[in-house]
Design an enzyme around this catalytic site. Structure first.
Site: not given
Length: 395
Positions: A250, A149, A374
């Site tokens: 992304l 993350s 994602e």
């Protein structure tokens, strides 16, 4: 004002709100072509692919023939379709299996988009036409074993050595990695985060496959290992100089997931609806029981809400007004809704819900990965929270 006397169209359980009427003829044609492909080329085989933890390499060539690889990009052999049309394709692909949609998303929205948006003209000419045809497969190396993350904490580094770059590091959970002909690898440098194109067979570069997965089994997931990988400066993506490069990619992929999750939810709902009308218990179909009808109604609400949200974001993207925060809301809402639908459908199917003769447990397992990759659900909630409050909660 006179009220309309035109009778409403018949209600269709598989399109309860008449969303189909909101699409253009071209969008419906693209959607129908992908739906037919999935019905003929994916659905009959995907249970076996899932069980055997494989996906045929030639599927990429067939997807190239279908013009869905990088379909939302322009030039270089790409179809130049609208964002909404691309989203509809993702919906139909994931209604087949998340692994198939992942193959297309990683190819088009991560690897190809990175080259298309941040690469040199020579890099675009070398890779994009072949990738659009499915002749070359790409992967996208950002996530690391200790950096998910928070990509800014990545440890993979690239150092300048004369006219060359030397890369060292490790990437993890990389879709298509083992079968990829080129890897887009992101690394820290003395001048910020840079992207590099690493062709298969480059000395010091390997991509071992990750095994023993219980999710996304009809998909190749890999580790990328870079051990003194030496590349010419021409392998560097010249326009990418910060985390903005990989994050823009992304966001493209997350947009496709918003649609794809709605497709997975629809597949589970349709399986439960069909099953409930043919499964006889206590001398009547289980669809006649109030509890089952309540579950079907709740699933139908989530499927239609998810599809409308995806369509709205598609229209925003085509209008150039879509923000990353909008995509975060779409991914958070639609993947969570799809998980709820899959789990409810599993209960409607009873014991049959855990077999690969039906799509539900496969989608249910896959969505446990989709909710994490994602950007995890928690991270997207914090993105939305930041947008609402103006307060950054990540740190």
């Amino acid at each position: 004002m006179t009220a309309s006397t035109t009778a409403p169209p018949p209600l269709r359980p598989n399109d309860y709100l008449g969303i189909d009427a909101l699409l253009s003829d071209e969008e419906r044609d693209i959607r129908d072509a992908v739906r037919a492909f999935v019905a003929g080329e994916v659905v009959p085989h995907v249970g076996e692919w899932f069980e055997q933890a494989t996906i045929p390499r030639e599927l990429a060539n067939r997807l190239g023939d279908l013009n869905v690889l990088g379909m939302h990009l322009t030039g270089y052999g790409c179809a130049g379709a609208s964002a909404t049309a691309y989203g509809l394709a993702c919906l139909e692909l994931e209604a087949g299996d998340s692994g198939v949609r992942s193959l297309v998303s990683v190819q088009g929205s991560l690897a190809m988009f990175a080259i298309w948006r941040w690469g040199s003209e020579e890099q675009k000419q070398q890779w994009l036409p072949r990738m659009a045809r499915g002749e070359a497969i790409g992967c996208f190396g950002l996530t690391e074993p200790d950096s998910g993350s928070d990509p800014g904490s990545m440890r993979t580094r690239a150092r300048r050595d004369g006219d060359e770059w030397v890369l060292n590091g490790q990437k993890m959970w990389i879709t298509n990695g083992t079968i990829a002909d080129v890897a887009v690898v992101w690394a820290q440098t003395d001048d910020g985060v840079r992207g590099f194109l690493v062709p298969r067979g480059t000395p010091g570069f390997s991509a071992p496959e990750i095994h023993k997965k219980l999710s996304l089994r009809a998909s190749v997931t890999s580790e990328l290992v870079l051990d003194d990988v030496r590349l010419p400066d021409s392998a560097r993506l010249p326009e990418a100089t910060s985390l903005r490069g990989p994050l823009s990619c992304l966001n493209e992929a997350r947009y496709g997931i918003v649609w794809g999750a709605a497709g997975a939810a629809r597949a589970c709902f349709e399986a439960a609806l069909d099953y409930s009308k043919t499964r006889i218990q206590f001398d009547k179909p289980i669809a006649s029981f109030q509890l089952v009808q309540q579950r079907l109604a709740e699933m139908a609400v989530k499927v239609n809400q998810s599809t409308l949200l995806a369509l709205h974001l598609g229209r925003l993207k085509d209008a150039g007004t879509l923000r990353p925060e909008h995509v975060s809301m779409g991914k958070l809402a639609n993947v969570n809704a799809a998980l709820d639908v899959a789990r409810t459908a599993r209960q409607v199917l009873g014991a049959n819900g855990i077999t690969l003769e039906y799509p539900v447990i496969r989608h249910m397992n896959n969505l446990e990965s989709v909710v994490t990759y994602e950007g995890t659900a928690d991270v997207h909630a914090l993105v939305i929270g930041h947008a609402l409050t103006g307060i950054q909660a990540f740190r």
